[in-house]
Scaffold this motif. Structure first.
Motif, PDB file in Angstrom:
ATOM      1  N   VAL A 110      -1.161  -6.730  13.709  1.00 49.86           N
ATOM      2  CA  VAL A 110      -1.725  -5.544  13.064  1.00 49.86           C
ATOM      3  C   VAL A 110      -3.235  -5.495  13.298  1.00 49.86           C
ATOM      4  O   VAL A 110      -3.791  -4.439  13.624  1.00 49.86           O
ATOM      5  CB  VAL A 110      -1.398  -5.528  11.549  1.00 49.86           C
ATOM      6  N   ILE A 111      -3.899  -6.633  13.159  1.00 49.48           N
ATOM      7  CA  ILE A 111      -5.343  -6.687  13.392  1.00 49.48           C
ATOM      8  C   ILE A 111      -5.656  -6.303  14.833  1.00 49.48           C
ATOM      9  O   ILE A 111      -6.586  -5.528  15.100  1.00 49.48           O
ATOM     10  CB  ILE A 111      -5.894  -8.094  13.060  1.00 49.48           C
ATOM     11  N   ASP A 113      -3.868  -4.413  16.819  1.00 47.55           N
ATOM     12  CA  ASP A 113      -3.624  -2.973  16.961  1.00 47.55           C
ATOM     13  C   ASP A 113      -4.768  -2.152  16.375  1.00 47.55           C
ATOM     14  O   ASP A 113      -5.194  -1.154  16.960  1.00 47.55           O
ATOM     15  CB  ASP A 113      -2.302  -2.582  16.295  1.00 47.55           C
ATOM     16  N   ILE A 114      -5.276  -2.577  15.228  1.00 45.99           N
ATOM     17  CA  ILE A 114      -6.386  -1.870  14.587  1.00 45.99           C
ATOM     18  C   ILE A 114      -7.633  -1.950  15.452  1.00 45.99           C
ATOM     19  O   ILE A 114      -8.340  -0.953  15.643  1.00 45.99           O
ATOM     20  CB  ILE A 114      -6.652  -2.438  13.171  1.00 45.99           C
ATOM     21  N   GLU A 115      -7.928  -3.138  15.998  1.00 50.91           N
ATOM     22  CA  GLU A 115      -9.108  -3.289  16.854  1.00 50.91           C
ATOM     23  C   GLU A 115      -8.988  -2.427  18.103  1.00 50.91           C
ATOM     24  O   GLU A 115      -9.965  -1.804  18.539  1.00 50.91           O
ATOM     25  CB  GLU A 115      -9.303  -4.754  17.234  1.00 50.91           C
ATOM     26  N   ALA A 117      -7.202   0.368  18.409  1.00 52.83           N
ATOM     27  CA  ALA A 117      -7.355   1.763  17.990  1.00 52.83           C
ATOM     28  C   ALA A 117      -8.818   2.091  17.705  1.00 52.83           C
ATOM     29  O   ALA A 117      -9.308   3.168  18.049  1.00 52.83           O
ATOM     30  CB  ALA A 117      -6.499   2.037  16.760  1.00 52.83           C
ATOM     31  N   GLN A 118      -9.518   1.158  17.084  1.00 49.82           N
ATOM     32  CA  GLN A 118     -10.934   1.358  16.768  1.00 49.82           C
ATOM     33  C   GLN A 118     -11.754   1.513  18.055  1.00 49.82           C
ATOM     34  O   GLN A 118     -12.612   2.392  18.156  1.00 49.82           O
ATOM     35  CB  GLN A 118     -11.438   0.171  15.951  1.00 49.82           C
TER      36      GLN A 118
END
Length: 181
Positions: A110-111, A113-115, A117-118
């Protein structure tokens, strides 16, 4: 050719480290690496493992999987089976470790994926606004942008030097001023 600025990676001789602080640092690093390797061995090979250490300061450290009782029983009686209560506790410990490893893996995904996307969002915003970051390669700049960048660097260098001189003058004048205390 320029000489190396650091000694780089070198083989460490196997002898006692005389400096107490250096010895404690080496123990701490190697101890954490030992625990990491033991944990990997448990995960990859599904083994029971026990490690007992005493630090240079005399503090005890230990690592057992699944439980100290299960490892000690297995060590004392290698051919015997664990009793039912020890086996249940060991299975519960294994299940808990596997569950926590799964949660950690999912969290890391999840981390990641978030990075990602960011980063994509930042790139999209930069493209939308026509902006470039200061750290981008100067090879990507055209002649006008290079001229502007050069002027900015000159101005910034001048401002830095001016500010530095001002701070040095203030420091020297405060040293030369008579003390009122």
């Amino acid at each position: 050719m320029e000489s190396k600025k650091t000694r780089g990676r070198q083989k460490i001789s196997m002898s006692k480290i005389e400096n107490k602080n250096d010895r404690n640092v080496a123990f701490s690093k190697r101890c954490s690496n030992l625990y990491k390797k033991a944990s990997e061995l448990v995960t990859l090979c599904d083994v029971d493992i026990g490690i007992i250490l005493s630090s240079p300061a005399g503090k005890p450290f230990s690592f057992f999987h699944p439980t100290p009782e299960a490892v000690i029983d297995r060590f004392l009686n290698p051919n015997s089976q664990l009793n039912e209560s020890t086996r249940q506790v060991a299975n519960q410990a294994r299940d808990k470790v596997n569950q926590l490893n799964n949660v950690m893996s999912e969290s890391l995904e999840v981390i990641k994926d978030i990075e990602t996307a960011q980063t994509l969002l930042q790139l999209a915003n930069m493209k939308e606004n026509g902006q470039r970051n200061w750290w981008e390669s100067i090879d990507q700049l055209n002649a006008d942008e290079l001229t502007t960048f050069e002027a900015w660097l000159s101005t910034t260098t001048f401002n830095i030097n001016s500010r530095l001189e001002k701070l040095e003058n203030e420091a020297s004048s405060s040293k030369n001023a008579p003390s009122t205390s």
